[in-house]
Design an enzyme around this catalytic site. Structure first.
Site, PDB file in Angstrom:
ATOM      1  N   GLY A 169     110.720  19.918  28.352  1.00 16.02           N
ATOM      2  CA  GLY A 169     111.226  18.735  29.058  1.00 16.02           C
ATOM      3  C   GLY A 169     110.739  18.554  30.481  1.00 16.02           C
ATOM      4  O   GLY A 169     110.630  17.427  30.961  1.00 16.02           O
ATOM      5  N   ASP A 218     122.661  19.853  32.451  1.00 15.51           N
ATOM      6  CA  ASP A 218     123.740  19.144  31.762  1.00 15.51           C
ATOM      7  C   ASP A 218     124.962  20.071  31.783  1.00 15.51           C
ATOM      8  O   ASP A 218     125.636  20.172  32.799  1.00 15.51           O
ATOM      9  CB  ASP A 218     123.203  18.846  30.356  1.00 15.51           C
ATOM     10  CG  ASP A 218     124.133  18.041  29.491  1.00 15.51           C
ATOM     11  OD1 ASP A 218     124.581  16.987  29.923  1.00 15.51           O
ATOM     12  OD2 ASP A 218     124.398  18.470  28.356  1.00 15.51           O
ATOM     13  N   ARG A 265     108.797  11.717  24.999  1.00 15.02           N
ATOM     14  CA  ARG A 265     108.485  12.517  26.192  1.00 15.02           C
ATOM     15  C   ARG A 265     107.366  11.892  27.021  1.00 15.02           C
ATOM     16  O   ARG A 265     107.275  12.111  28.218  1.00 15.02           O
ATOM     17  CB  ARG A 265     108.025  13.927  25.786  1.00 15.02           C
ATOM     18  CG  ARG A 265     109.108  14.792  25.183  1.00 15.02           C
ATOM     19  CD  ARG A 265     108.599  16.221  25.093  1.00 15.02           C
ATOM     20  NE  ARG A 265     109.345  17.040  24.162  1.00 15.02           N
ATOM     21  CZ  ARG A 265     110.462  17.688  24.455  1.00 15.02           C
ATOM     22  NH1 ARG A 265     110.973  17.605  25.657  1.00 15.02           N
ATOM     23  NH2 ARG A 265     111.066  18.425  23.541  1.00 15.02           N
TER      24      ARG A 265
END
Ligand code: IMP
Length: 177
Positions: free
Chosen positions: A46, A105, A168
């Site tokens: 990511g 997160d 992505r």
């Protein structure tokens, strides 16, 4: 759940992202000496676009390392477990380390990685830079040293962030309504 790129709404466009990342790089430059090298660890997959943009603007000598970790799988929610990982790193004893991640997160992934680097690798200093801080979802005691954006609890894609491995490559950040 099936998602279509046509339903994707733009949250942050490409120019704004690049401008903000440059500002974040300036903030990072101001916190480190230009004489000492910094080891930057990119958390795959990511963080790849954020990492590539950020390092262009850093002024200190840097070493690049890559680890890969996953806690989401094909879902909009964290699985609650760090699922797959590859943590092969060189010795980091007495190194200044900056971890670069796309988003924090619940904090599970970074809690795992930061403990690993501090305890197993005995780095001198470990800091954390994230593109997004989803503070409202936090379950672990993780506080980024550098964060480009704070966002509410919405699932975003693009600029490295995926849903089921897709999106992505987008040069903007989008979300599904
Ligand atoms: P945490 O371990 O719960 O902090 O989750 C961190 C990882 O979950 C990130 O590295 C992302 O891969 C993924 N993630 C969390 N939120 C999002 C999102 O909104 N979009 C895409 N991936 C996300």
């Amino acid at each position: 759940m099936d998602k279509n790129i046509k339903d994707l709404k733009i949250l942050i466009d490409s120019n704004s992202l690049n401008k903000r990342i440059k500002e974040l790089a300036d903030e990072i430059n101001s916190k480190y000496s230009t004489n000492e090298h910094l080891t930057i660890i990119c958390v795959l997959r990511g963080a790849v676009m954020f990492f590539a943009e950020l390092v262009k603007h850093l002024k200190m000598p840097i070493k690049m390392e890559f680890v890969s970790l996953s806690s989401y799988g094909d879902s909009f929610k964290s699985s609650g477990k760090v699922k797959s990982f590859n943590l092969s790193l060189p010795p980091l004893k007495d190194e200044n380390v900056l971890i670069v991640e796309d988003i924090v997160d619940t904090g599970l992934t970074l809690d795992f990685l930061m403990k690993f680097i501090k305890i197993n690798c005995k780095a001198k200093d470990v800091k954390l830079a994230v593109l997004f801080d989803k503070k409202c979802a936090r379950k672990f005691d993780i506080e980024p040293d550098f964060a480009a954006y704070e966002i509410d609890d919405k699932f975003i894609v693009g600029f490295g962030l995926d849903y089921c491995g897709l999106y992505r490559n987008l040069d903007y950040i989008g979300y599904f309504e």
